[in-house]
Design an enzyme around this catalytic site. Structure first.
Site, mmCIF file in Angstrom:
data_model
loop_
_atom_site.group_PDB
_atom_site.id
_atom_site.type_symbol
_atom_site.label_atom_id
_atom_site.label_comp_id
_atom_site.label_asym_id
_atom_site.label_seq_id
_atom_site.Cartn_x
_atom_site.Cartn_y
_atom_site.Cartn_z
ATOM 1 N N CYS A 2 0.928 -1.126 0.037
ATOM 2 C CA CYS A 2 -0.009 -0.052 -0.054
ATOM 3 C C CYS A 2 0.956 1.202 -0.061
ATOM 4 C CB CYS A 2 -0.816 0.070 1.353
ATOM 5 S SG CYS A 2 -2.038 -1.297 1.454
ATOM 6 N N GLY A 28 -0.936 0.763 -4.831
ATOM 7 C CA GLY A 28 -2.169 0.229 -4.342
ATOM 8 C C GLY A 28 -3.423 0.782 -5.360
ATOM 9 N N ASN A 101 0.876 0.347 5.853
ATOM 10 C CA ASN A 101 1.384 -0.539 4.768
ATOM 11 C C ASN A 101 2.075 -1.704 5.260
ATOM 12 O OD1 ASN A 101 4.199 0.046 2.638
ATOM 13 N ND2 ASN A 101 2.547 -1.534 2.547
ATOM 14 N N GLY A 102 1.660 -2.918 4.896
ATOM 15 C CA GLY A 102 2.634 -4.096 5.295
ATOM 16 C C GLY A 102 1.318 -5.112 5.737
ATOM 17 N N TYR A 257 10.238 -4.590 -7.959
ATOM 18 C CA TYR A 257 9.230 -4.335 -8.922
ATOM 19 C C TYR A 257 8.259 -3.040 -8.113
ATOM 20 C CZ TYR A 257 4.011 -4.727 -9.762
ATOM 21 O OH TYR A 257 2.921 -4.575 -10.166
ATOM 22 N N THR A 303 7.994 -1.849 -15.761
ATOM 23 C CA THR A 303 9.150 -1.901 -14.585
ATOM 24 C C THR A 303 10.388 -2.313 -15.285
ATOM 25 O OG1 THR A 303 7.448 -2.026 -12.885
ATOM 26 C CG2 THR A 303 9.489 -2.558 -12.283
ATOM 27 N N ASP A 365 11.834 -9.191 -18.289
ATOM 28 C CA ASP A 365 11.210 -8.739 -17.248
ATOM 29 C C ASP A 365 11.599 -8.569 -15.924
ATOM 30 O OD1 ASP A 365 8.645 -7.576 -16.296
ATOM 31 O OD2 ASP A 365 7.477 -9.274 -16.773
ATOM 32 N N ASP A 366 11.101 -7.796 -15.075
ATOM 33 C CA ASP A 366 11.758 -7.616 -13.742
ATOM 34 C C ASP A 366 11.674 -8.895 -12.736
ATOM 35 O OD1 ASP A 366 9.090 -5.915 -13.714
ATOM 36 O OD2 ASP A 366 9.072 -7.044 -11.817
HETATM 37 O O1 PRP Z 1 4.471 -13.406 -13.531
HETATM 38 P P1 PRP Z 1 3.205 -12.078 -13.345
HETATM 39 O O2 PRP Z 1 2.487 -12.762 -12.249
HETATM 40 O O3 PRP Z 1 2.613 -11.778 -14.321
HETATM 41 O O4 PRP Z 1 4.021 -11.010 -12.433
HETATM 42 C C1 PRP Z 1 5.050 -10.265 -12.807
HETATM 43 C C2 PRP Z 1 4.742 -9.320 -13.895
HETATM 44 O O5 PRP Z 1 3.685 -8.301 -13.137
HETATM 45 C C3 PRP Z 1 4.325 -6.929 -13.090
HETATM 46 O O6 PRP Z 1 4.030 -6.237 -14.095
HETATM 47 P P2 PRP Z 1 2.925 -5.209 -13.910
HETATM 48 O O7 PRP Z 1 1.781 -5.131 -15.070
HETATM 49 O O8 PRP Z 1 2.048 -5.350 -12.660
HETATM 50 O O9 PRP Z 1 3.303 -3.605 -13.731
HETATM 51 P P3 PRP Z 1 4.294 -2.695 -14.466
HETATM 52 O O10 PRP Z 1 3.843 -2.149 -15.638
HETATM 53 O O11 PRP Z 1 5.082 -2.011 -13.526
HETATM 54 O O12 PRP Z 1 5.515 -3.566 -15.237
HETATM 55 C C4 PRP Z 1 5.954 -7.191 -13.377
HETATM 56 O O13 PRP Z 1 6.433 -6.161 -13.819
HETATM 57 C C5 PRP Z 1 5.981 -8.324 -14.182
HETATM 58 O O14 PRP Z 1 5.860 -7.810 -15.419
HETATM 59 N N1 GLN Z 2 -0.453 -4.124 0.847
HETATM 60 C C1 GLN Z 2 -0.470 -3.618 2.155
HETATM 61 O O1 GLN Z 2 0.211 -2.893 2.639
HETATM 62 C C2 GLN Z 2 -1.830 -3.941 2.823
HETATM 63 C C3 GLN Z 2 -2.251 -3.369 4.121
HETATM 64 C C4 GLN Z 2 -3.189 -4.134 4.950
HETATM 65 N N2 GLN Z 2 -2.669 -5.453 5.435
HETATM 66 C C5 GLN Z 2 -4.269 -4.155 4.312
HETATM 67 O O2 GLN Z 2 -4.744 -5.387 3.566
HETATM 68 O O3 GLN Z 2 -5.206 -3.540 3.984
HETATM 69 MG MG MG Z 3 5.456 -5.767 -15.497
#
Ligand code: PRP
Ligand code: GLN
Ligand code: MG
Length: 506
Positions: A2, A28, A101-102, A257, A303, A365-366
């Site tokens: 978050c 988020g 957050n957490g 990420y 990313t 990819d990241d």
């Molecule tokens: O293997 P998966 O479950 O698909 O997850 C990994 C992918 O999800 C994320 O991208 P995302 O679209 O969330 O965001 P970005 O545009 O910042 O890359 C991350 O950068 C990878 O591309």
């Molecule tokens: N990703 C988060 O930081 C989530 C905060 C909290 N555990 C919620 O579910 O709202």
């Molecule tokens: Mg991505």
């Protein structure tokens, strides 16, 4: 993950909090909320949706006051009901609100204790409401009408001794001030900064430094693991270490990420860390894949772009943006439910045919988590006429659930669970797959701040820094939060628990 912000200002803070949340939207996308204090009264607006959709002019007008906190939510516990959007509020003592957050890993036990010891009722299934009540209970034990910073720090010390897991939190206490605190391992990030105005200094807390930049606040420093910072109603800042066991173990996935590249967390530039990941991975590809005749390096936006560009430089191969990203589709990984995530990849990314036709392409990819993105992207590259499709991931194989604020509760949903590289390669349909090693990933981030000796790396190695994680716990969160269980929960919750969010009704 978050995003949280908090501002103690000398004039209305509603717009700055809104702006801060907007630049933290990547943390988020499910819900957003702002709470302000004006004349000893809280004003709250929170609901499901993006920042731009949750706050309309009429809400902003009601969010008056010079002090406020905000939250963008990506649920990791409880449900995605709007009643579990944050900030949360309790009326006693004083009136306290909190944004978190957490993820707490002992929330159930704390909830029981809160009831039996403090006779406190927690109305939702959110761990963040538990955290707020633990804090409120500790503050109530002071039995004072005016709190000193020492009282606040004593309460946070008690919270740190009770809460287990990852938490960066910002809270406001009516008539007293704002406090921010971070778990003793510093798993989740938290920074703060200041802005001078004609009426004195204003302070801002935020998950990432980019929020300070965009609101015109000057970065001061990160909140240290286990530390608490209190800004009193009259604008004085106090800080204290509130844990005897504090040590730096920030979540390494923030750098892979979650965080924006223009943020600096724990003195590590996220951008520089990603470039280092590209250098390491480029060197590995050069060494292990010397036989592969790669024509072009293509990132999977967004990313991985900085990582892929650096790899192309190391490999001396052209870098091309072969996929166009639809700027109106958010991040797919943090969307709720696999159907939506799967559908969104094709809506979000489209291939430029001429960059693929007849070429050996290296897609970068990241990370590969569920494999939702990689499997579809490889297919798109083939449809566009690529000769061979190779795939590189800047993070190692993700084989273990996350319990500290990333919603990856179920091992069976992870594509690398129980699989070796060859099998994962087959699942995503590539002609070759290479992962960064964990030591190389750690080195890439640690190079930017050698003072950080350990990182929270549980998704890669199953080692949980805050302790207290056993197989029974992992089984329980798997049963509660795997994709199909979540969708059943959502249906059961949809009619209930809107208790303290009447504001969501227009
Ligand atoms: O293997 P998966 O479950 O698909 O997850 C990994 C992918 O999800 C994320 O991208 P995302 O679209 O969330 O965001 P970005 O545009 O910042 O890359 C991350 O950068 C990878 O591309
Ligand atoms: N990703 C988060 O930081 C989530 C905060 C909290 N555990 C919620 O579910 O709202
Ligand atoms: Mg991505």
């Amino acid at each position: 993950m978050c995003g949280i912000v908090g501002i103690v200002g000398n004039s209305s803070v509603n717009q700055a909090i809104y702006d801060g949340l907007t630049v933290l939207q990547h943390r988020g996308q499910d819900a957003a909320g702002i709470i302000t204090i004006n004349n000893h009264t809280f004003s709250l607006r929170k609901d499901n949706g993006l920042v731009k959709d949750v706050f309309h002019t009429r809400h902003m007008k009601r969010l008056q006051g010079n002090m406020g906190i905000g939250h963008v939510r990506y649920p990791t516990a409880g449900s995605s009901s709007s009643a579990e959007a944050q900030p949360f509020y309790v009326n006693s003592p004083f009136g306290i609100s909190l944004a978190h957050n957490g993820n707490l890993t002992n929330a159930e036990q704390l909830k029981e204790e809160l009831f039996s010891v403090a006779r406190r009722h927690v109305n939702t299934t959110s761990d963040s409401e538990v955290l707020l009540n633990v804090l409120a209970h500790e503050i109530a034990l002071t039995e004072k009408l005016t709190l000193d910073p020492e009282d606040i720090f004593k309460a946070v010390t008690a919270v740190n001794n009770k809460a287990v897991g990852g938490y960066a939190a910002i809270a406001m206490i009516i008539g007293q001030g704002m406090l921010a605190f971070r778990d003793p391992n510093g798993i989740r990030p938290l920074v703060f900064g200041k802005r001078d105005s004609s009426k004195g200094t204003e302070y801002m807390f935020a998950s990432e430094s980019v929020a300070l930049d965009s609101c015109g606040f000057e970065f001061i420093r990160d909140v240290a693991p286990g530390e608490s910072i209190f800004v009193s109603n009259d604008g004085q800042l106090f800080s204290q270490q509130c844990s005897e066991h504090a040590s730096y173990s920030p979540c390494i996935f923030e750098f892979v990420y979650f965080a924006r590249p223009d943020s600096t967390l724990d003195n590590v530039s996220v951008y520089a860390a990603r470039v280092n990941m590209g250098t390491k991975l480029g060197e590995k590809v050069a060494k292990d894949w010397a036989d592969k005749d790669i024509d072009v390096v293509i990132p999977i936006p967004e990313t991985s772009c900085d990582i892929a560009l650096e790899m192309a430089t190391v490999l001396n191969i052209p870098y091309r943006q072969g996929f166009v990203k639809n700027r109106y589709i958010g991040r797919t990984f943090i969307m709720p439910g696999q159907e939506m995530r799967k559908k969104s990849v094709r809506q979000k990314l489209n291939a430029i045919g001429r960059e693929f036709k007849g070429k050996n392409v290296l897609l970068v990819d990241d990370s590969i988590v569920r494999g939702t993105t990689s499997a579809q992207i490889v297919e798109m590259a083939r449809e566009s006429g690529a000769k061979n499709v190779y795939f590189a991931s800047a993070a190692p194989e993700i084989r273990f659930p996350n319990v500290y604020g990333i919603d990856m509760p179920s091992v069976t949903e992870l594509i690398a669970h129980g699989r070796e590289v060859e099998d994962i390669n087959e699942s995503i349909g590539a002609d070759g797959l290479i992962f960064q090693s964990l030591p190389d990933l750690i080195e890439a981030v640690a190079k930017e701040n050698p003072e950080i000796k350990t990182f929270e790396t549980s998704v890669f190695d199953g080692h949980y820094v805050a302790g207290d994680i056993d197989q029974a716990y992992l089984n329980r969160i798997n049963d509660l939060r795997n994709d199909s269980a979540k969708s059943d929960n959502e249906q059961a919750m949809s009619s209930g628990l809107e208790l303290h969010n009447q504001d969501s009704v227009d």
